[in-house]
Design a protein around this motif. Structure first.
Motif, mmCIF file in Angstrom:
data_model
loop_
_atom_site.group_PDB
_atom_site.id
_atom_site.type_symbol
_atom_site.label_atom_id
_atom_site.label_comp_id
_atom_site.label_asym_id
_atom_site.label_seq_id
_atom_site.Cartn_x
_atom_site.Cartn_y
_atom_site.Cartn_z
ATOM 1 N N GLU A 122 17.111 24.169 -18.069
ATOM 2 C CA GLU A 122 15.618 23.527 -18.344
ATOM 3 C C GLU A 122 14.799 24.252 -17.217
ATOM 4 N N VAL A 123 15.520 24.460 -15.894
ATOM 5 C CA VAL A 123 14.904 25.143 -14.766
ATOM 6 C C VAL A 123 14.247 26.490 -14.984
ATOM 7 N N GLY A 177 11.354 26.255 -17.346
ATOM 8 C CA GLY A 177 10.339 25.994 -16.660
ATOM 9 C C GLY A 177 9.715 27.208 -15.810
ATOM 10 N N ARG A 221 8.377 22.035 -3.663
ATOM 11 C CA ARG A 221 8.397 22.009 -5.104
ATOM 12 C C ARG A 221 9.929 22.189 -5.701
ATOM 13 N N GLU A 273 11.640 18.824 -5.302
ATOM 14 C CA GLU A 273 11.361 18.133 -6.255
ATOM 15 C C GLU A 273 11.951 18.118 -7.558
ATOM 16 N N ARG A 274 12.134 19.549 -7.875
ATOM 17 C CA ARG A 274 12.553 19.892 -9.282
ATOM 18 C C ARG A 274 14.105 19.866 -9.097
ATOM 19 N N LYS A 306 20.934 21.445 -17.273
ATOM 20 C CA LYS A 306 19.892 21.187 -16.324
ATOM 21 C C LYS A 306 19.477 22.580 -15.675
#
Length: 243
Positions: free
Chosen positions: A182-183, A186, A123, A126-127, A179
């Motif tokens: 954003e992580v 999330g 995962r 993917e991120r 970025k």
């Protein structure tokens, strides 16, 4: 065991000193479960010291550090990791001579659920596909942004319930910073509580649900991210705006 109704973290009149110099002068701070909260202030305000005391790498001189309803002042740092507290320090703190993959797996060293670790690694790839492209690369040769992503991913593999981030945007290009935030957003959306120390006050307050302003070892203001962005004192001191 976590107390169901307790906040993830509560600092009560916490003081931290370096010898005779008191760096944190009795602060109160609370994070509820799943909150993304930022701590802003000038250099030397005591922000990093606060995170270090929560993580256990510095000892609080007095006051209480209460995590999920339990006072943890005397709990060693490595046990705090086992109980779900992870720190991504200023400067990233990666193992520069190990590969990216070895760094990531160090984050899961306390875990025995190997199959789940592998699933979580997938995962993360993917991120953060750039990490997957560099698994065999020596971590010290990565760019600053890539190193920061590795540091955050490594912390996540310890399965934290409280993630402490110290200056994740420092020295990075704006697109990389976007970025990374954003992580972080999330991560908070999955229910992990996040305490973020950040020099870029506008960015931090734009992302955070709530914020605290720290000056000379004390909390001087608190409010929602939106409230602090509108506050005249914050505008003058941290946003470069004339109120």
């Amino acid at each position: 065991m976590p107390h169901d109704n307790a906040p993830t973290l509560a600092l009560r009149d916490m003081k931290v000193a370096y010898g005779h110099i008191v760096a944190v002068k009795g602060i109160d701070l609370t994070l509820d479960r799943g909150e993304l909260v930022c701590l802003i202030g000038a250099n030397g305000a005591g922000k990093t010291t606060t995170l270090s005391a929560i993580a256990g790498t510095l000892r609080a001189q007095s006051g209480d550090i209460v995590y999920e309803g339990e006072r943890i002042n005397t709990v060693p740092a490595h046990h705090r990791v086992r109980h779900g507290i992870a720190l991504v320090p200023e400067g990233r703190g990666i193992f520069t001579r190990l590969t990216v993959e070895e760094n990531l797996r160090m984050g899961a060293y306390i875990r025995r659920d190997r199959q789940t670790v592998e699933e979580e690694l997938e995962r993360i790839y993917e991120r953060l596909p750039r990490i997957k492209e560099r698994l065999s690369q020596v971590a010290g040769t990565l760019s600053g942004g890539e190193q920061q992503m590795v540091a955050i991913a490594r912390a996540l593999l310890s399965r934290p319930r409280l993630l402490l981030l110290d200056e994740p945007s420092m020295g990075l290009a704006p697109l990389v910073v976007e970025k990374i935030f954003e992580v972080v957003q999330g991560v908070a959306a999955t229910g992990v509580t996040v305490l973020l120390v950040e020099q870029n006050a506008h960015l931090a307050l734009s992302f955070a649900q709530r914020g605290y302003v720290m000056e000379s070892g004390r909390i001087t203001l608190t409010g929602t991210g939106e409230e602090l962005l509108r506050d005249p004192q914050v505008k003058r001191a941290y946003l470069g705006e004339v109120a």
